[in-house]
Design an enzyme around this catalytic site. Structure first.
Site, mmCIF file in Angstrom:
data_model
loop_
_atom_site.group_PDB
_atom_site.id
_atom_site.type_symbol
_atom_site.label_atom_id
_atom_site.label_comp_id
_atom_site.label_asym_id
_atom_site.label_seq_id
_atom_site.Cartn_x
_atom_site.Cartn_y
_atom_site.Cartn_z
ATOM 1 N N PRO A 218 0.793 -1.234 0.000
ATOM 2 C CA PRO A 218 0.000 0.000 0.000
ATOM 3 C C PRO A 218 0.826 1.285 0.000
ATOM 4 O O PRO A 218 0.272 2.375 -0.031
ATOM 5 C CB PRO A 218 -0.789 -0.112 1.306
ATOM 6 C CG PRO A 218 0.136 -0.861 2.218
ATOM 7 C CD PRO A 218 0.853 -1.862 1.337
ATOM 8 N N LYS A 301 13.905 -12.360 -0.532
ATOM 9 C CA LYS A 301 13.210 -13.262 0.381
ATOM 10 C C LYS A 301 13.930 -14.609 0.357
ATOM 11 O O LYS A 301 14.240 -15.138 -0.716
ATOM 12 C CB LYS A 301 11.752 -13.432 -0.044
ATOM 13 C CG LYS A 301 11.026 -12.116 -0.318
ATOM 14 C CD LYS A 301 10.969 -11.197 0.893
ATOM 15 C CE LYS A 301 10.283 -9.888 0.538
ATOM 16 N NZ LYS A 301 10.177 -8.975 1.695
#
EC number: 2.1.1.186
Length: 352
Positions: A218, A301
């Site tokens: 966001p 990641k």
């Protein structure tokens, strides 16, 4: 002082062991790493008395990936319930005079409890060290790092201020900005502190710079860029926070972050997409290698196994690719405090 103590994120002790063992073998400094799962620290015990000091002298702490902090010393010692200061002064009799003092704890639940003791203990200890001539404010001298595993057990260590963590335990004290739409915003802020000297921020994080945030929604990382008054292309199929769109500095492109390419070279590319690290590594290779951006901060990641080996493989592939292109690129890679199962990479394309 044959022991090197390293702090780390709980659960990443194995990665620290693998990393320091590899460096020690390369430097021909014999020793072995030991740790306990979720203990948030590793000890590398050197065979030679000066082994830990040689390791710290030959390695740059900023280039280590998984350790948050390090210090050399003889190992953990026990303290009595009373007269702790007297015992520490006796232990420090053979140490050099130090130029600063940090009391540290491990990043565990037990460590959080010990931190209360440390806050109360630091003032009288500091006064006693100054009175005994063991401490004077001088950054040219070694830093005294006392890592408390409990109120009764401490590692009395040394480190050079310019070759160790920027903050006690390697943990920055950053305040979460209320306007930011997610806590991930602190990852990018910490990365800037870690990889960019503070005196260069005004030049390298300047207003009106062009930035691209891949996987932006966001908008945690976009907020940091907008806060520096950069013009940001936020790339994500998801919705962006309204306050960022009202800034007038954000262009929201609803496309796949791995497919997006800018029409012109930008100053910054940042990316915190959850994806396999090899694919993200290829993304870095394209953006830096093809000159799409000047600098990048990208999170890799990590898989559950062989995490250090995976990071090393990706970094090596990037170096080989840039060398083959004749490019000069500055690298940084660190597991930051605000990182989770990931590491943060910083790359800067330099002019030859």
């Amino acid at each position: 002082m044959n022991t090197l103590l390293m702090h780390c994120r709980p659960g990443f002790e194995g990665e620290v062991c693998a990393e320091i063992a590899e460096h020690a073998a390369t430097l021909e400094i014999p020793g072995y790493a030991r740790s306990k799962p979720a203990s948030a620290h590793v000890e590398f015990v050197c065979q030679d008395v000066d082994g830990a000091e040689r390791l710290m002298r030959r390695l740059r702490f900023a280039e280590l990936i998984f350790p948050r902090q390090w210090a050399r010393g003889p190992g953990f010692i026990e303290l009595p319930e009373s007269q702790r200061i007297e015992v520490l002064l006796e232990e420090l009799a053979s140490y050099p005079v130090c130029g600063s003092l940090w009391l540290e704890v491990l990043d565990t639940n037990a460590g959080k409890e010990v931190s209360t003791f440390c806050r109360k203990f630091e003032k009288p200890l500091r006064a006693a060290l100054v009175k005994a001539g063991r401490l004077q404010e001088d950054l040219a001298l070694p830093r005294l790092l006392l890592t408390f595993r409990s109120g009764r057990e401490v590692f009395v260590g040394l480190a050079e201020p310019r070759n160790s963590a920027l903050w006690p335990m390697g943990i920055p004290r950053l305040k979460f900005p209320r306007e930011a739409p997610s806590r991930s915003t602190l990852k990018l802020e910490e990365a800037w502190h870690q990889f960019i000297p503070r005196q260069e921020w005004d030049k390298r994080l300047a207003p009106d710079m062009l930035a691209v945030d891949l996987g932006a929604a966001p908008g945690g990382w976009t907020w940091q860029l907008v806060n520096r008054e950069m013009r940001v292309t936020a790339v994500d199929n998801g919705p962006m926070a309204e306050n960022l769109m009202y800034s007038g500095l954000v262009d929201h492109q609803k496309v796949d972050g791995y497919q997006y390419r800018p029409r012109q070279r930008v100053d910054w590319m940042v990316c915190d997409i959850v994806e396999k690290p090899a694919r993200t590594g290829a993304l870095i290779e394209t953006w830096i290698g093809e000159g799409l951006c000047r600098e990048a901060v990208v999170n890799l990641k990590l898989p559950m196994k062989q995490r250090y080996a995976e990071v090393r493989k990706i970094l090596q592939r990037l170096r080989e690719s840039f060398d083959a292109r004749g490019l000069k690129v500055a690298f940084g890679c660190k597991q930051l405090y605000h990182d989770r199962e990931e590491v943060t990479c910083h790359l800067r394309r330099l002019e030859r």
